[in-house]
Scaffold this motif. Structure first.
Motif, PDB file in Angstrom:
ATOM      1  N   MET A 257       0.830  -1.208   0.000  1.00  0.00           N
ATOM      2  CA  MET A 257       0.000   0.000   0.000  1.00  0.00           C
ATOM      3  C   MET A 257       0.868   1.264   0.000  1.00  0.00           C
ATOM      4  SD  MET A 257      -3.100  -0.763  -0.433  1.00  0.00           S
ATOM      5  CE  MET A 257      -3.909   0.790  -0.095  1.00  0.00           C
ATOM      6  N   THR A 258       2.025   1.155  -0.654  1.00  0.00           N
ATOM      7  CA  THR A 258       2.943   2.278  -0.808  1.00  0.00           C
ATOM      8  C   THR A 258       3.650   2.154  -2.154  1.00  0.00           C
ATOM      9  OG1 THR A 258       4.831   1.082   0.141  1.00  0.00           O
ATOM     10  CG2 THR A 258       3.454   2.355   1.679  1.00  0.00           C
ATOM     11  N   VAL A 259       4.448   3.158  -2.466  1.00  0.00           N
ATOM     12  CA  VAL A 259       5.439   3.032  -3.527  1.00  0.00           C
ATOM     13  C   VAL A 259       6.648   2.359  -2.889  1.00  0.00           C
ATOM     14  CG1 VAL A 259       6.942   4.234  -5.148  1.00  0.00           C
ATOM     15  CG2 VAL A 259       4.620   5.076  -4.743  1.00  0.00           C
ATOM     16  N   ALA A 260       7.079   1.245  -3.453  1.00  0.00           N
ATOM     17  CA  ALA A 260       8.129   0.456  -2.803  1.00  0.00           C
ATOM     18  C   ALA A 260       9.085  -0.143  -3.826  1.00  0.00           C
ATOM     19  CB  ALA A 260       7.499  -0.663  -1.973  1.00  0.00           C
ATOM     20  N   ARG A 261      10.285  -0.438  -3.375  1.00  0.00           N
ATOM     21  CA  ARG A 261      11.247  -1.214  -4.149  1.00  0.00           C
ATOM     22  C   ARG A 261      10.959  -2.695  -3.917  1.00  0.00           C
ATOM     23  NH1 ARG A 261      16.339   1.421  -5.249  1.00  0.00           N
ATOM     24  NH2 ARG A 261      16.399   3.538  -4.412  1.00  0.00           N
ATOM     25  N   GLU A 262      11.224  -3.499  -4.945  1.00  0.00           N
ATOM     26  CA  GLU A 262      11.040  -4.929  -4.794  1.00  0.00           C
ATOM     27  C   GLU A 262      11.841  -5.651  -5.871  1.00  0.00           C
ATOM     28  OE1 GLU A 262       7.407  -8.186  -4.236  1.00  0.00           O
ATOM     29  OE2 GLU A 262       6.957  -6.168  -4.952  1.00  0.00           O
ATOM     30  N   PRO A 263      12.530  -6.723  -5.526  1.00  0.00           N
ATOM     31  CA  PRO A 263      13.205  -7.509  -6.565  1.00  0.00           C
ATOM     32  C   PRO A 263      12.168  -8.055  -7.548  1.00  0.00           C
ATOM     33  CG  PRO A 263      14.048  -8.069  -4.394  1.00  0.00           C
ATOM     34  CD  PRO A 263      12.833  -7.218  -4.168  1.00  0.00           C
ATOM     35  N   LEU A 264      12.457  -7.983  -8.831  1.00  0.00           N
ATOM     36  CA  LEU A 264      11.515  -8.432  -9.845  1.00  0.00           C
ATOM     37  C   LEU A 264      11.144  -9.897  -9.653  1.00  0.00           C
ATOM     38  CD1 LEU A 264       9.914  -8.131 -12.491  1.00  0.00           C
ATOM     39  CD2 LEU A 264      12.045  -8.597 -13.730  1.00  0.00           C
ATOM     40  N   ARG A 265      12.121 -10.737  -9.374  1.00  0.00           N
ATOM     41  CA  ARG A 265      11.847 -12.171  -9.228  1.00  0.00           C
ATOM     42  C   ARG A 265      10.866 -12.424  -8.088  1.00  0.00           C
ATOM     43  NH1 ARG A 265      11.483 -15.549 -12.763  1.00  0.00           N
ATOM     44  NH2 ARG A 265       9.508 -15.944 -11.728  1.00  0.00           N
ATOM     45  N   ALA A 267       8.665 -10.301  -6.939  1.00  0.00           N
ATOM     46  CA  ALA A 267       7.358  -9.773  -7.332  1.00  0.00           C
ATOM     47  C   ALA A 267       6.635 -10.747  -8.257  1.00  0.00           C
ATOM     48  CB  ALA A 267       7.524  -8.421  -8.013  1.00  0.00           C
ATOM     49  N   ILE A 268       7.356 -11.325  -9.207  1.00  0.00           N
ATOM     50  CA  ILE A 268       6.749 -12.287 -10.127  1.00  0.00           C
ATOM     51  C   ILE A 268       6.180 -13.475  -9.357  1.00  0.00           C
ATOM     52  CG2 ILE A 268       7.256 -13.970 -11.931  1.00  0.00           C
ATOM     53  CD1 ILE A 268       9.185 -11.925 -13.146  1.00  0.00           C
ATOM     54  N   ASP A 269       6.963 -14.007  -8.408  1.00  0.00           N
ATOM     55  CA  ASP A 269       6.508 -15.157  -7.623  1.00  0.00           C
ATOM     56  C   ASP A 269       5.322 -14.799  -6.741  1.00  0.00           C
ATOM     57  OD1 ASP A 269       8.537 -16.615  -8.774  1.00  0.00           O
ATOM     58  OD2 ASP A 269       9.892 -16.458  -7.051  1.00  0.00           O
ATOM     59  N   ARG A 270       5.328 -13.601  -6.178  1.00  0.00           N
ATOM     60  CA  ARG A 270       4.246 -13.180  -5.280  1.00  0.00           C
ATOM     61  C   ARG A 270       2.952 -12.920  -6.038  1.00  0.00           C
ATOM     62  NH1 ARG A 270       2.432  -8.391  -4.290  1.00  0.00           N
ATOM     63  NH2 ARG A 270       4.228  -7.271  -5.149  1.00  0.00           N
ATOM     64  N   ALA A 272       2.072 -14.044  -9.125  1.00  0.00           N
ATOM     65  CA  ALA A 272       1.619 -15.143  -9.991  1.00  0.00           C
ATOM     66  C   ALA A 272       0.345 -15.844  -9.516  1.00  0.00           C
ATOM     67  CB  ALA A 272       2.746 -16.151 -10.178  1.00  0.00           C
ATOM     68  N   PRO A 273       0.214 -16.199  -8.228  1.00  0.00           N
ATOM     69  CA  PRO A 273      -0.996 -16.915  -7.807  1.00  0.00           C
ATOM     70  C   PRO A 273      -2.278 -16.097  -7.987  1.00  0.00           C
ATOM     71  CG  PRO A 273       0.745 -17.166  -6.176  1.00  0.00           C
ATOM     72  CD  PRO A 273       1.201 -16.106  -7.131  1.00  0.00           C
ATOM     73  N   LEU A 274      -2.172 -14.792  -7.971  1.00  0.00           N
ATOM     74  CA  LEU A 274      -3.345 -13.935  -8.089  1.00  0.00           C
ATOM     75  C   LEU A 274      -3.609 -13.462  -9.510  1.00  0.00           C
ATOM     76  CD1 LEU A 274      -2.884 -11.712  -4.911  1.00  0.00           C
ATOM     77  CD2 LEU A 274      -4.553 -13.537  -5.236  1.00  0.00           C
ATOM     78  N   TYR A 275      -2.542 -13.018 -10.192  1.00  0.00           N
ATOM     79  CA  TYR A 275      -2.731 -12.375 -11.492  1.00  0.00           C
ATOM     80  C   TYR A 275      -1.892 -12.978 -12.614  1.00  0.00           C
ATOM     81  CZ  TYR A 275      -4.905  -8.912  -8.470  1.00  0.00           C
ATOM     82  OH  TYR A 275      -5.692  -8.299  -7.536  1.00  0.00           O
ATOM     83  N   GLY A 276      -1.181 -14.030 -12.340  1.00  0.00           N
ATOM     84  CA  GLY A 276      -0.417 -14.682 -13.382  1.00  0.00           C
ATOM     85  C   GLY A 276       0.953 -14.051 -13.612  1.00  0.00           C
ATOM     86  N   GLN A 277       1.577 -14.465 -14.698  1.00  0.00           N
ATOM     87  CA  GLN A 277       2.911 -13.989 -15.054  1.00  0.00           C
ATOM     88  C   GLN A 277       2.829 -12.605 -15.717  1.00  0.00           C
ATOM     89  OE1 GLN A 277       5.953 -15.740 -14.495  1.00  0.00           O
ATOM     90  NE2 GLN A 277       4.536 -16.883 -13.172  1.00  0.00           N
ATOM     91  N   PRO A 278       3.973 -11.912 -15.822  1.00  0.00           N
ATOM     92  CA  PRO A 278       3.972 -10.631 -16.547  1.00  0.00           C
ATOM     93  C   PRO A 278       3.407 -10.809 -17.960  1.00  0.00           C
ATOM     94  CG  PRO A 278       6.022 -10.880 -15.343  1.00  0.00           C
ATOM     95  CD  PRO A 278       5.304 -12.204 -15.228  1.00  0.00           C
ATOM     96  N   THR A 279       2.657  -9.822 -18.391  1.00  0.00           N
ATOM     97  CA  THR A 279       2.033  -9.880 -19.718  1.00  0.00           C
ATOM     98  C   THR A 279       2.871  -9.202 -20.793  1.00  0.00           C
ATOM     99  OG1 THR A 279       0.812  -7.849 -19.203  1.00  0.00           O
ATOM    100  CG2 THR A 279      -0.295  -9.959 -18.759  1.00  0.00           C
ATOM    101  N   GLY A 280       3.898  -8.449 -20.372  1.00  0.00           N
ATOM    102  CA  GLY A 280       4.725  -7.796 -21.372  1.00  0.00           C
ATOM    103  C   GLY A 280       5.798  -6.915 -20.757  1.00  0.00           C
ATOM    104  N   TYR A 281       6.761  -6.578 -21.579  1.00  0.00           N
ATOM    105  CA  TYR A 281       7.869  -5.705 -21.195  1.00  0.00           C
ATOM    106  C   TYR A 281       8.011  -4.646 -22.282  1.00  0.00           C
ATOM    107  CZ  TYR A 281       9.112  -9.637 -18.127  1.00  0.00           C
ATOM    108  OH  TYR A 281       9.089 -10.631 -17.185  1.00  0.00           O
ATOM    109  N   ARG A 282       8.219  -3.393 -21.858  1.00  0.00           N
ATOM    110  CA  ARG A 282       8.381  -2.325 -22.858  1.00  0.00           C
ATOM    111  C   ARG A 282       9.541  -1.415 -22.466  1.00  0.00           C
ATOM    112  NH1 ARG A 282       3.889  -2.286 -26.396  1.00  0.00           N
ATOM    113  NH2 ARG A 282       4.604  -0.338 -27.329  1.00  0.00           N
TER     114      ARG A 282
END
Length: 284
Positions: A257-265, A267-270, A272-282
């Motif tokens: 519930m803030t702007v936060a830093r997070e390792p990408l890996r 975040a992806i694991d966290r 995934a169970p709710l919203y799946g894998q990343p849908t794209g990179y730009r």
């Protein structure tokens, strides 16, 4: 009848933007009139009702086109990003005076005079644009004087023409800012609002919502073929994050519930169970 995006095109059965004539059916068309946001942060709703969802926010100084004023509400379209919605009519004023400076601090107070000990009378977010008419120094602190007669800390403002060199550095200034759905200011911000406002401060135009950004910012790429780097955007269904480097990202998110830093890996694991894998990179 039409496939036009209602978030970016002003049309209803009874009224529509004159520029859409021939594309939509409406009983009346209007060219609208220009107005400027005069309140620090103006909430934009999906309907003329404070109980309706808040889609985004406009900041002080932003220009809008007003198509209707009724019962204290105005139906408007932002000049900057084209977003359409309903705002409190009290938050709008005329366009007679051009802004000279914009706020570069995450948030900055407004004082009734050039005195930091005086009770504040307001506050502005980064990105607000204001008209400075003079300056004053008191006890070593320099103030800019606004057209309203009030004052702000001079180092918190910069000329409109002055742009940040790196939008990611701007995004980092928002760390720990509260997450707010539809938020687009230093008082509360969502994931796509963070991207849009940070890019705006660097002189880059960005659409407002995540799906728009996933289609319209930069070029898509495959991180398996092209390594991630600072400034790249990672998209999930309904979410976006900004890469700080090849491994870590910053994002406004509903988890902390803030702007936060997070390792990408992580975040992806966290996520995934709710919203799946990343849908794209730009890459902007």
């Amino acid at each position: 009848m039409t496939s036009l995006d209602r978030r970016l095109n002003a049309f209803r059965p009874d009224l529509a933007d004159l520029r859409l004539k021939g594309q939509v059916d409406a009983s009346r068309f209007s060219a609208g009139e220009s107005a400027r946001v005069t309140t620090p942060v103006l909430d934009v709703h999906s309907a003329p009702d404070r109980g309706a969802g808040m889609d985004t926010q406009f900041l002080c100084g932003q220009l809008v086109r007003v198509f209707e004023r009724q019962a204290g509400w105005a139906w408007v379209q932002a000049e900057r990003d084209g977003y359409v919605g309903y705002v409190s009519e009290a938050g709008l004023g005329d366009c007679n005076e051009e802004a000279t400076h914009h706020v570069i601090a995450q948030r900055s107070f407004v004082y009734p005079k050039a005195e930091l000990k005086a009770p504040i009378i307001g506050a502005h977010s980064m990105g607000a644009s204001l008209r400075v008419v003079g300056e004053e120094e008191r006890r070593g602190t320099r103030y800019f004087l606004l057209a309203s007669g009030s004052a702000m800390i001079a180092r918190h403002l910069s000329p409109i023409s002055s742009l940040e060199p790196d939008y990611v550095t701007v995004a980092e200034r928002f760390l720990h800012t509260p997450y707010l759905w539809g938020g687009a200011s230093g008082f509360g911000i969502d994931c796509s609002g963070l991207v849009q406002l940070s890019m705006h401060m660097a002189g880059r135009q960005a659409p407002r919502d995540t799906d728009m950004q996933a289609r319209g910012i930069g070029a898509p790429f495959d991180p398996a073929q092209t390594p991630l780097r600072r400034g790249d955007l990672v998209f999930w269904r309904g979410h976006v994050a900004i890469m700080l480097d090849s491994l870590e990202m910053v994002h406004a998110n509903g988890h902390t519930m803030t702007v936060a830093r997070e390792p990408l890996r992580e975040a992806i694991d966290r996520i995934a169970p709710l919203y799946g894998q990343p849908t794209g990179y730009r890459r902007p």
